[in-house]
Design a protein around this motif. Structure first.
Motif, PDB file in Angstrom:
ATOM      1  N   PRO A   1       0.697  -0.983   0.126  1.00  0.00           N
ATOM      2  CA  PRO A   1       0.261  -0.014  -0.236  1.00  0.00           C
ATOM      3  C   PRO A   1       0.454   0.989  -0.273  1.00  0.00           C
ATOM      4  N   PRO A   2       0.430   2.869  -0.677  1.00  0.00           N
ATOM      5  CA  PRO A   2       1.348   4.164  -0.519  1.00  0.00           C
ATOM      6  C   PRO A   2       0.915   4.253   0.721  1.00  0.00           C
ATOM      7  N   GLY A   3       2.654   5.007   0.999  1.00  0.00           N
ATOM      8  CA  GLY A   3       3.223   5.508   1.726  1.00  0.00           C
ATOM      9  C   GLY A   3       3.617   4.394   3.323  1.00  0.00           C
ATOM     10  N   LEU A   4       3.995   3.265   2.628  1.00  0.00           N
ATOM     11  CA  LEU A   4       4.623   2.291   3.683  1.00  0.00           C
ATOM     12  C   LEU A   4       5.767   1.454   2.751  1.00  0.00           C
ATOM     13  N   ASP A   5       6.651   1.319   3.487  1.00  0.00           N
ATOM     14  CA  ASP A   5       7.748   0.365   3.393  1.00  0.00           C
ATOM     15  C   ASP A   5       7.809  -1.059   3.813  1.00  0.00           C
ATOM     16  N   SER A   6       8.226  -1.613   3.260  1.00  0.00           N
ATOM     17  CA  SER A   6       8.112  -2.726   3.807  1.00  0.00           C
ATOM     18  C   SER A   6       9.533  -3.806   3.108  1.00  0.00           C
ATOM     19  N   THR A   7       9.826  -4.878   3.801  1.00  0.00           N
ATOM     20  CA  THR A   7      10.585  -6.010   3.730  1.00  0.00           C
ATOM     21  C   THR A   7      10.122  -7.567   3.156  1.00  0.00           C
ATOM     22  N   VAL A   8      10.808  -7.736   2.422  1.00  0.00           N
ATOM     23  CA  VAL A   8       9.598  -9.323   2.488  1.00  0.00           C
ATOM     24  C   VAL A   8      10.403 -10.627   3.684  1.00  0.00           C
ATOM     25  N   ILE A   9       9.458 -10.873   4.727  1.00  0.00           N
ATOM     26  CA  ILE A   9       9.380 -12.058   5.345  1.00  0.00           C
ATOM     27  C   ILE A   9       9.374 -13.341   5.485  1.00  0.00           C
ATOM     28  N   ALA A  10       8.517 -13.613   3.890  1.00  0.00           N
ATOM     29  CA  ALA A  10       8.870 -14.877   3.803  1.00  0.00           C
ATOM     30  C   ALA A  10       8.376 -15.412   3.005  1.00  0.00           C
ATOM     31  N   HIS A  11       8.130 -16.286   2.165  1.00  0.00           N
ATOM     32  CA  HIS A  11       7.019 -16.589   1.226  1.00  0.00           C
ATOM     33  C   HIS A  11       5.879 -17.449   0.817  1.00  0.00           C
ATOM     34  N   ASP A  12       4.905 -17.134   0.492  1.00  0.00           N
ATOM     35  CA  ASP A  12       3.759 -17.718   0.375  1.00  0.00           C
ATOM     36  C   ASP A  12       3.525 -18.996  -1.078  1.00  0.00           C
ATOM     37  N   ARG A  13       3.112 -20.026  -1.151  1.00  0.00           N
ATOM     38  CA  ARG A  13       2.706 -20.517  -2.464  1.00  0.00           C
ATOM     39  C   ARG A  13       1.300 -20.496  -2.783  1.00  0.00           C
ATOM     40  N   LEU A  14       0.444 -20.124  -3.375  1.00  0.00           N
ATOM     41  CA  LEU A  14      -1.162 -20.708  -3.596  1.00  0.00           C
ATOM     42  C   LEU A  14      -0.601 -22.897  -3.732  1.00  0.00           C
ATOM     43  N   ILE A  15      -2.054 -22.768  -3.677  1.00  0.00           N
ATOM     44  CA  ILE A  15      -1.312 -24.414  -4.197  1.00  0.00           C
ATOM     45  C   ILE A  15      -3.338 -24.753  -4.282  1.00  0.00           C
ATOM     46  N   VAL A  16      -3.281 -25.891  -5.726  1.00  0.00           N
ATOM     47  CA  VAL A  16      -4.051 -26.272  -6.271  1.00  0.00           C
ATOM     48  C   VAL A  16      -3.887 -27.709  -5.345  1.00  0.00           C
ATOM     49  N   VAL A  17      -5.638 -27.821  -4.559  1.00  0.00           N
ATOM     50  CA  VAL A  17      -6.126 -29.100  -3.505  1.00  0.00           C
ATOM     51  C   VAL A  17      -7.102 -29.814  -3.887  1.00  0.00           C
ATOM     52  N   VAL A  18      -7.366 -31.104  -4.036  1.00  0.00           N
ATOM     53  CA  VAL A  18      -7.914 -31.661  -4.404  1.00  0.00           C
ATOM     54  C   VAL A  18      -8.973 -33.178  -3.001  1.00  0.00           C
ATOM     55  N   ALA A  19      -9.888 -32.618  -3.015  1.00  0.00           N
ATOM     56  CA  ALA A  19      -9.981 -34.506  -2.460  1.00  0.00           C
ATOM     57  C   ALA A  19      -9.395 -35.495  -2.601  1.00  0.00           C
ATOM     58  N   PRO A  20      -8.445 -36.801  -2.048  1.00  0.00           N
ATOM     59  CA  PRO A  20      -8.045 -37.788  -2.606  1.00  0.00           C
ATOM     60  C   PRO A  20      -8.899 -38.576  -3.303  1.00  0.00           C
ATOM     61  N   ALA A  21     -10.582 -38.310  -3.124  1.00  0.00           N
ATOM     62  CA  ALA A  21     -11.202 -39.313  -4.203  1.00  0.00           C
ATOM     63  C   ALA A  21     -11.475 -38.640  -5.962  1.00  0.00           C
ATOM     64  N   HIS A  22     -10.670 -37.429  -5.909  1.00  0.00           N
ATOM     65  CA  HIS A  22     -10.826 -36.291  -7.343  1.00  0.00           C
ATOM     66  C   HIS A  22     -10.345 -36.888  -8.397  1.00  0.00           C
ATOM     67  N   PRO A  23     -10.430 -37.338  -9.380  1.00  0.00           N
ATOM     68  CA  PRO A  23     -10.001 -37.462 -10.578  1.00  0.00           C
ATOM     69  C   PRO A  23      -8.501 -36.792 -10.429  1.00  0.00           C
ATOM     70  N   TRP A  24      -7.804 -35.803 -10.849  1.00  0.00           N
ATOM     71  CA  TRP A  24      -6.947 -34.914 -10.329  1.00  0.00           C
ATOM     72  C   TRP A  24      -6.173 -35.501  -9.331  1.00  0.00           C
ATOM     73  N   ALA A  25      -6.332 -35.793  -8.575  1.00  0.00           N
ATOM     74  CA  ALA A  25      -5.147 -36.706  -7.486  1.00  0.00           C
ATOM     75  C   ALA A  25      -5.420 -37.657  -8.217  1.00  0.00           C
ATOM     76  N   ARG A  26      -5.157 -38.014  -8.646  1.00  0.00           N
ATOM     77  CA  ARG A  26      -4.635 -39.292 -10.232  1.00  0.00           C
ATOM     78  C   ARG A  26      -3.298 -38.904 -10.877  1.00  0.00           C
ATOM     79  N   ARG A  27      -2.974 -37.469 -11.444  1.00  0.00           N
ATOM     80  CA  ARG A  27      -3.229 -36.968 -12.534  1.00  0.00           C
ATOM     81  C   ARG A  27      -1.627 -37.265 -11.847  1.00  0.00           C
ATOM     82  N   ARG A  28      -0.999 -36.997 -13.584  1.00  0.00           N
ATOM     83  CA  ARG A  28       0.613 -38.040 -13.546  1.00  0.00           C
ATOM     84  C   ARG A  28       1.529 -36.634 -14.021  1.00  0.00           C
TER      85      ARG A  28
END
Lengths: 306, 306
Positions: free
Chosen positions: B169-196
């Motif tokens: 946001p404007p008016g602020l200084d900052s420093t990166v303290i960590a990283h985060d990743r968005l991940i795609v998740v499905v229940a184990p029964a979902h077809p995507w869970a078996r993708r290779r």
DNA sequence: TCTCGCTCATAAGACCAGCTTATGCCCTCA
DNA sequence: TGAGGGCATAAGCTGGTCTTATGAGCGAGA
């Protein structure tokens, strides 16, 4: 002033944190949107739920729910508190799953024998998952080293085992279910925490380390990776003791990454990369040669794979 | 409903798990090797400790400590139970640290404003670490989105902020303290869970997903990574709701990896690799331009870096 | 508009878990 | 052979949490 001794909050936690029943109730309120419905779900009367939530708010000094004639919704602070509460309840569920397995000994349909590290860190989660799939599978658990696990299986006193050593005991078949890495950790104040390049294996072998006792799985893997040469600074008989010692700044320690997740996240410990040593180890499910797991054992096994 | 299978005796946890006071006492016994010493540490009488441990053993159906005229040591089962208990107590400590910050509002020496994800998953740990270093630093916490954090800081109602958005946001200084990743998740029964093979970004963009509402930090990052095109299957207003929906099999969800560690470990959700989309995001500490954090704020900031 | 049905709050009394103090026994060590 | 630390038992108190009974606010449908 609230903390008399050096231990920050040592022992007074129960007075500052609502008990598990209250936290469960709060989760139910969050999910159902009504005190009365939550009360029904946890099996108490509506006034009891009302009073319990209220006393929790008094204890924490924060309004948690907005009550209205059409139901109750969490306040912003309440949502945050509920998220933190969920972690506590989940830990308690894992405790329960583990404890239940420890109790059942007899008349259980699935008897599991596991090494300490696995029993400590992974098994409760698996048992929860199993309980979700097959609620009425009674499980019993026996924890010990690889040798003890093998004995149980061969004496038909266990249906499925889990070990973490380098070798599979004779007479058993196995499958790799996961991997674990040993990592070198130090307190953040230790000089190694400021290193920029990985540690060489030789350097690690030359440094006195905080270690588990000889004969433990962890120690075996480390000795093998370094060529049998790990030098102990202190030898301790539990993972917890090793961790505490490292956090206290006694020196570098070598531990399973399973054991230090929390400490790394909170930066009470720092992990030091190591180069040129095979610190990976397999975690394996084992069973007597020829007796492939069936029934509940197969079920549990399939939960652990990935 | 979503929990029919998972909830086994939902709400009876408190009857099966010893309360926090008992668990703390057990940890003290483990550490000190004596019921009496543990009693002193937690501030109760020796008979009270004795009876409490005994009733815990009765409740769990397992002997936890070997009593002798020279002290008490944990049994094997007791050691395991103690390790599981430690997780519960640690979660309770994080709860306490967070709750205390939520309460203090006024007269606190360090006022923190943080985005929801950070307040939920990371801040309690940082506060615990801070408390260990500076036990008498009273901290207050306000959780909100990036805009709210910026407002607080600029109005001098907060000393240090934490945000997870794409932009500062404007008016602020900052420093990166960590990283985060968005991940795609499905229940184990979902077809995507078996993708290779990994999912292509275009494929992700074309699939209806369980998402946080528009305007949330998570959604912003996803939209940017996909070119503004994420298609919602359901829009929900909390991370928890998204998780529950995905676990229930409603479809693929996109979530911070911070939020799903537990679920992945227990295989209630499966992570699907994605190719060709920048799902990483920075977590940043922020402060008003020119006002570098000092005192307790600096201390806290240094705990979060790594 | 009245009333039913849902919500939550308050009040009064029962109950039980956990605490304390007082005591006794066991073992070890000087 | 005492002294001291360790644990167990007994008796009585207390406080928190439960219950049932009741009241009051709000909305939807007859």
């Amino acid at each position: 002033m609230s903390e008399t001794a050096g231990r920050v909050g040592g022992g007074m936690l129960a007075h500052r944190v609502p008990d598990l029943g209250a936290l469960e109730l709060l989760l139910a309120v969050a999910r159902l949107g009504s005190l009365g419905a939550a009360a029904r779900e946890v099996g108490i009367s509506q006034p009891a739920a009302s009073s319990r939530i209220r006393s929790m708010e008094r204890q924490l000094g924060v309004a948690l729910v907005d009550r209205s004639p059409r139901g109750s919704r969490l306040t912003d602070a309440g949502a945050l508190v509920t998220d933190w509460a969920r972690r506590v309840v989940e830990a308690a569920e894992a405790f329960d799953a583990g404890a239940q397995a420890l109790r059942d000994r007899r008349d259980s349909r699935l008897r599991v024998a596991a090494s300490m590290t696995i029993a400590e860190y992974l098994l409760p989660g698996w048992l929860l998952a199993l309980r979700a799939q097959r609620p009425d599978t009674a499980v019993s658990l026996l924890a010990g080293n690889s040798t003890a696990v093998a004995e149980r299986l061969l004496a038909d006193e266990a249906d499925l085992g889990f070990v973490e050593g380098l070798t599979v005991p004779p007479g058993l078949d196995s499958t790799v279910i996961a991997h674990d890495r040993l990592i070198v950790v130090v307190a953040p104040a230790h000089p190694w925490a400021r290193r920029r390049r990985p540690l060489a294996a030789a350097e690690l072998a030359a440094t006195p380390l905080i270690l588990r006792e000889r004969g433990s799985g962890t120690r075996q893997v480390l000795d093998a990776a370094l060529g049998g040469l790990a030098r102990p600074l202190i030898e301790l008989s539990s993972t917890t003791a090793v961790k505490a010692s490292a956090v206290g700044g006694a020196g570098p320690a070598v531990l399973s990454e399973l054991a230090v997740g929390e400490e790394l996240a909170m930066r009470r410990l720092v992990s030091i990369p190591v180069e040129g040593a095979a610190l990976r180890r397999d975690l394996r499910a084992v069973w007597p040669t020829g007796h492939r797991p069936t029934g509940p054992a197969r079920e549990l096994l399939s939960l652990t794979r990935g």
